[in-house]
Design a protein around this motif. Sequence first.
Motif, mmCIF file in Angstrom:
data_model
loop_
_atom_site.group_PDB
_atom_site.id
_atom_site.type_symbol
_atom_site.label_atom_id
_atom_site.label_comp_id
_atom_site.label_asym_id
_atom_site.label_seq_id
_atom_site.Cartn_x
_atom_site.Cartn_y
_atom_site.Cartn_z
ATOM 1 N N ASP A 1 64.608 43.460 33.641
ATOM 2 C CA ASP A 1 64.113 42.533 34.653
ATOM 3 C C ASP A 1 63.487 41.296 34.020
ATOM 4 N N LEU A 2 62.815 41.488 32.891
ATOM 5 C CA LEU A 2 62.184 40.353 32.222
ATOM 6 C C LEU A 2 63.228 39.340 31.776
ATOM 7 N N THR A 3 64.314 39.810 31.173
ATOM 8 C CA THR A 3 65.374 38.903 30.731
ATOM 9 C C THR A 3 66.017 38.196 31.910
ATOM 10 N N PRO B 1 72.770 28.070 37.726
ATOM 11 C CA PRO B 1 72.577 29.470 37.331
ATOM 12 C C PRO B 1 73.330 29.803 36.057
ATOM 13 N N ILE B 2 72.785 30.727 35.288
ATOM 14 C CA ILE B 2 73.382 31.127 34.011
ATOM 15 C C ILE B 2 73.861 32.561 34.127
ATOM 16 N N GLY B 3 75.132 32.776 33.961
ATOM 17 C CA GLY B 3 75.689 34.127 34.007
ATOM 18 C C GLY B 3 75.395 34.897 32.739
ATOM 19 N N GLY B 4 75.482 36.211 32.820
ATOM 20 C CA GLY B 4 75.164 37.040 31.667
ATOM 21 C C GLY B 4 76.108 36.848 30.496
ATOM 22 N N LEU B 5 77.375 36.548 30.779
ATOM 23 C CA LEU B 5 78.368 36.403 29.716
ATOM 24 C C LEU B 5 78.619 34.950 29.333
ATOM 25 N N GLU B 6 78.017 34.012 30.035
ATOM 26 C CA GLU B 6 78.264 32.599 29.732
ATOM 27 C C GLU B 6 77.801 32.196 28.336
ATOM 28 N N ARG C 1 63.699 35.421 33.184
ATOM 29 C CA ARG C 1 63.689 34.253 32.302
ATOM 30 C C ARG C 1 64.998 33.474 32.401
ATOM 31 N N ARG C 2 66.102 34.179 32.515
ATOM 32 C CA ARG C 2 67.377 33.475 32.664
ATOM 33 C C ARG C 2 67.416 32.708 33.982
ATOM 34 N N ALA C 3 66.864 33.329 35.051
ATOM 35 C CA ALA C 3 66.807 32.636 36.341
ATOM 36 C C ALA C 3 65.889 31.415 36.268
ATOM 37 N N ALA C 4 64.788 31.519 35.513
ATOM 38 C CA ALA C 4 63.870 30.385 35.372
ATOM 39 C C ALA C 4 64.542 29.230 34.637
ATOM 40 N N VAL C 5 65.271 29.540 33.570
ATOM 41 C CA VAL C 5 65.993 28.490 32.842
ATOM 42 C C VAL C 5 67.064 27.884 33.738
ATOM 43 N N GLY C 6 67.747 28.702 34.508
ATOM 44 C CA GLY C 6 68.744 28.179 35.430
ATOM 45 C C GLY C 6 68.142 27.257 36.473
#
Length: 532
Positions: free
Chosen positions: A271-273, A287-292, A276-281
């Motif tokens: 959940d933490l990761t 939005p940033i996908g997991g495999l991007e 943080r990925r959603a915040a950067v997006g």
Amino acid sequence: MTAREEEPEGGGERLREQEPEEADAEREAEAPKGADAGLTQEPPEQGSDERPNDQPVEQGDGAETEAAPDEDPEELPQDEPEQADDAPAEEAPEEPGNEARGEPGETGDAILGEPDETVGELREPADAAGPLDLLAELDAILELGRRAPGSDAERRTALHLKQRLEALGRDAETESLDIHPAWPLAYAILAAAVVAASVLAVYVPVAGAALALSAVLLTVLDAGLLVPTLRRLLGRRASQNVVSWGGADKAGAVVLVAHYDAGRAGIAHSDLTARRRAAVGGLIRRPIGGLEPLFWAELAVLVCTLLRVAGVVGTPLTVVQFVPTLVLIVAVALLTDIALAGTRGGENDNASGSVMVLRLAERFGLGDAFGHFDVHVLFTGAQQAGSAGMRAFLKSHPDRLGQDRTVFLNVDKVGSGSVRYTRREGSLLALRSHPQLVALCDQIAEDDNREDLRSIVSRSASDASAAGATGFPAITVTCRDRLDYASGRVDEQALQRAESVCAELIERLDAEIGPSLAAPDEETALSEPEAT
């Protein structure tokens, strides 16, 4: 065991310790009187004949258990059934939340062999009168184990969902499919191959570029087009879809879709990761996908190797090439961690969507309430393995569903936050959701003044993106917390909000799109993706 259950055991031991001395004394007293006198003077002995274990033991040992004269003959026959009932009670399934739920192989054969008895107990709370209890249904799914694609827990869940549909008065069946779930290891190998290509290109540019190009193409095919490539060499397992067909007399059909398997754990999936990925997006407004990050790093290395083939050399290129290479080294570690990690509980992803589809199936039945749409139900397995369940379903039924008359409504992660609907979705290639469906959702948000209902771009593969890639009108309804982040929690209010939006979308679809399906024209509103 309770204190009441322990008491007969202690009492029984005291009786057995006293019985040999009392039995010897009584035999000495009875010897001169004869057998007839003993039977008339010791009526409790007749009561002891009611215990089936007394006579065989006395004939074998001559000194073991004979009921004591002052013992009530009715007690021991009552104790034995209580002890018999205690044994299975101690082996009852563990409570929800116990760590044993994460073991997919636990009691799998026993439950698969006796689906009616075991699974039936799990759905008792939802059989009561009135609408389905969403949280009780969700708990029933979670108690079946952690549902990794191709696991025993996933198969148990498929049987459970099949029985739940049958309890709602629908016919249901399971359809088997082959899957290749080892995607983390496959992507880790491809990332490692690009790292090797980056090093090789410094000395042999052509060989390095060829290796990098091969790895990038395999990644695009697997993650972007959902065509298993390297995963095919890393093992195959069996999964299944649960399919319930509605009627076949309407001009159109709505397929309610939810995957019931759960994804892998690991640092990258915490959940933490994700937060943080959603915040950067949110900062970059994309939005940033997991495999991007994996794909773009591989592509950057490929470009650098091609520049070396073209004769470009120097320190600046080496520095630029080092950055994506370092990203890929980190990606190898993270993907290996995912491959070695266990399976998540999947409360929100996607037990919440499964129970929501059950609720919608109960609410709309076979589609009798609609004038233009039949209602089908599809629970897909192995969605976490490249949407394998949806791809197998579309391949198995090419003639039963018309692309211009069938709508796929995918319900995914609806357990927490505000309701969202996708306008684009996909892992590497974000495909557009059907414009007619997006327009209907926009109308719901505007007419009902729902400020929390809006569209999003989802950078992850889904059953809707798999159906949309083959030309079917499809859209995903989901829930998101702040920054469009899907947490692992489940909130009943979020489930209710998602149900309201899904139900209104289906009703508007029947009222506004349905009449065009009944018209004799060859083209319908659903066959015109340019319409707004």
